[in-house]
Design an enzyme around this catalytic site. Structure first.
Site, PDB file in Angstrom:
ATOM      1  N   ASP A   1       0.801  -1.223   0.000  1.00  0.00           N
ATOM      2  CA  ASP A   1       0.000   0.000   0.000  1.00  0.00           C
ATOM      3  C   ASP A   1       0.830   1.267   0.000  1.00  0.00           C
ATOM      4  O   ASP A   1       2.011   1.222   0.340  1.00  0.00           O
ATOM      5  CB  ASP A   1      -0.778   0.051   1.335  1.00  0.00           C
ATOM      6  CG  ASP A   1      -2.153  -0.523   1.195  1.00  0.00           C
ATOM      7  OD1 ASP A   1      -2.894  -0.435   2.152  1.00  0.00           O
ATOM      8  OD2 ASP A   1      -2.477  -1.036   0.113  1.00  0.00           O
TER       9      ASP A   1
ATOM     10  N   LYS B   1      -3.163   3.423  -3.488  1.00  0.00           N
ATOM     11  CA  LYS B   1      -4.429   3.875  -4.066  1.00  0.00           C
ATOM     12  C   LYS B   1      -4.494   5.388  -4.208  1.00  0.00           C
ATOM     13  O   LYS B   1      -5.505   5.913  -4.622  1.00  0.00           O
ATOM     14  CB  LYS B   1      -5.573   3.460  -3.134  1.00  0.00           C
ATOM     15  CG  LYS B   1      -5.871   1.994  -3.116  1.00  0.00           C
ATOM     16  CD  LYS B   1      -7.203   1.775  -2.418  1.00  0.00           C
ATOM     17  CE  LYS B   1      -7.169   0.516  -1.597  1.00  0.00           C
ATOM     18  NZ  LYS B   1      -8.375   0.361  -0.806  1.00  0.00           N
TER      19      LYS B   1
ATOM     20  N   MET C   1      -8.462   9.230   9.720  1.00  0.00           N
ATOM     21  CA  MET C   1      -8.477   9.969   8.443  1.00  0.00           C
ATOM     22  C   MET C   1      -9.465  11.119   8.413  1.00  0.00           C
ATOM     23  O   MET C   1     -10.144  11.337   7.436  1.00  0.00           O
ATOM     24  CB  MET C   1      -8.860   9.005   7.291  1.00  0.00           C
ATOM     25  CG  MET C   1      -7.951   7.806   7.181  1.00  0.00           C
ATOM     26  SD  MET C   1      -8.652   6.523   6.067  1.00  0.00           S
ATOM     27  CE  MET C   1      -9.975   5.817   7.074  1.00  0.00           C
TER      28      MET C   1
END
Lengths: 246, 246
Positions: free
Chosen positions: B34, B55, B168
């Site tokens: 990731d 991503k 987040m």
């Protein structure tokens, strides 16, 4: 003066401690460990003086004062002291009391996080705690059942969360089920109980909230957690399918 | 057919992966990683083919289908495949989508848990998520702010929990603060923001809920979490004391 390393041992399996935790164990002069720490993990520190501060046989409050004293004594005697706690020290680990006692004694503490049981149980079961569109949050709680002003404080947050994990609650399953049903949780809410997450003798059971009270009479041999929410619906369906076939 | 190991890389620091995770990396033929995985962690697997499936630059849904395909292709090509995900795979890791895709393709998956950011941040700050008499439960959530039917679903569970951690969410601080104040949270509720937990450039800030909107304009360089609750009151008091002196 020594630095005490407060290390999360993780859920049980010796290789689910962090690399940092393992390395600090390998260098430790003294290791104070919990009842939840597996003997295999102590193989990382054959050189260390091992001090068992397990709480299982004493009153919790007395035991905590005793552990604080042992910890401070060890820090004054040995240069590299590790306090090894099952799971993660900062989540139901009562680390704060030990940190406060060390700070008062002028001893530096460094904390190494550990894998908490809910994460290990989710890995074992292959079921995410959160899942897109189904569960966007997860609550970790302990269910205090019984008398007293704050006895049902845990119910509201459990009801509000998409997924909830109750640590150390299986023996009180009947009272937990009753409180959740009275709070309005649907009786067919899926529940997954995981015992001994990450260990070879790990076991798991899926059931509905209505079936939960039966778990109170089970003879469990290790720590177990109770996981609640729609993410466990497929596991429940599998269990019901197996029952239908049998 | 290969077994894919879905491994939690932990919060960032290379030595906060589990021992099991490190050993599997050392034996891997291919590693799909990731954007959140630090380069230092890939030093455990110099022998492996490294596949970046970060991503950050693509639409999330397209990217997830692409990752699923890459994962299945790798499992058909290499005997030992590791999928390395920041944090823990089962908590906001969208592991379920990858697990489902692997299962559909007939590929076995094994999951190795990882230290989630909230535990690392708590260790960094030296503040327990739970604390006797003060916080008996903790909620981990993501705050979706904006339009839509479910836009404020996260508010109620955050309000119900003793401690809450929002993953987040810092860029949406203003909207988060507004939603929590409207929900009835006290404006002097203590908040701790931790950026880059466990890394050398980790930073933390304590503030009240009323002061939270200012964080929306900060230039953060790494992932940050927002921690809310009375357990952060002493950290807030320290910050206010420093301000008074300055």
């Amino acid at each position: 003066m020594a630095t005490v390393h407060l290390i999360g041992a993780g859920p049980g399996a010796a290789d689910l401690i962090t690399v940092r935790g393992m390395r600090l164990l390998q260098q430790a002069d003294a290791v104070l460990y919990d009842a939840l720490v597996q003997p295999e993990m102590l193989a990382y520190c054959p050189q260390a003086v091992l001090i068992d501060v397990g709480k299982r046989c004493a009153k919790a409050s007395t035991a905590q004062r005793f552990i604080n004293k042992m910890l401070i004594d060890a820090a004054r005697k040995y240069p590299r002291v590790v306090r090894l706690k099952g799971g993660d020290p900062m989540l139901f680990g009562r680390a704060q009391e030990e940190l406060d006692a060390l700070a008062e004694a002028g001893i530096t503490a460094e904390i190494v996080p550990g894998i908490t049981a809910a994460l290990a149980a989710s890995a074992d079961a292959g079921i995410s705690l959160t899942s897109r569109g189904l569960a966007r949050n997860v609550l970790f709680a302990t269910a205090r059942v019984g008398e007293g002003e704050h006895a049902s404080d845990w119910v509201k947050p459990v009801l509000a969360a998409d997924t909830a994990v109750l640590y150390m609650g299986v023996k009180q399953s009947a009272a937990i089920a009753q409180a959740l049903l009275e709070g309005g949780m649907a009786s067919n809410t899926p529940i997954l109980i995981v015992e001994n997450a990450s260990l070879p003798n790990s076991r798991e059971w899926a059931m509905t909230l209505a079936e939960l009270p039966q778990a109170a009479s089970w003879e469990l041999v290790g720590p177990a957690i109770l996981m609640i929410g729609e993410v466990y619906r497929p596991a429940l369906a599998q269990t019901e399918q197996r029952r239908a076939v049998a």
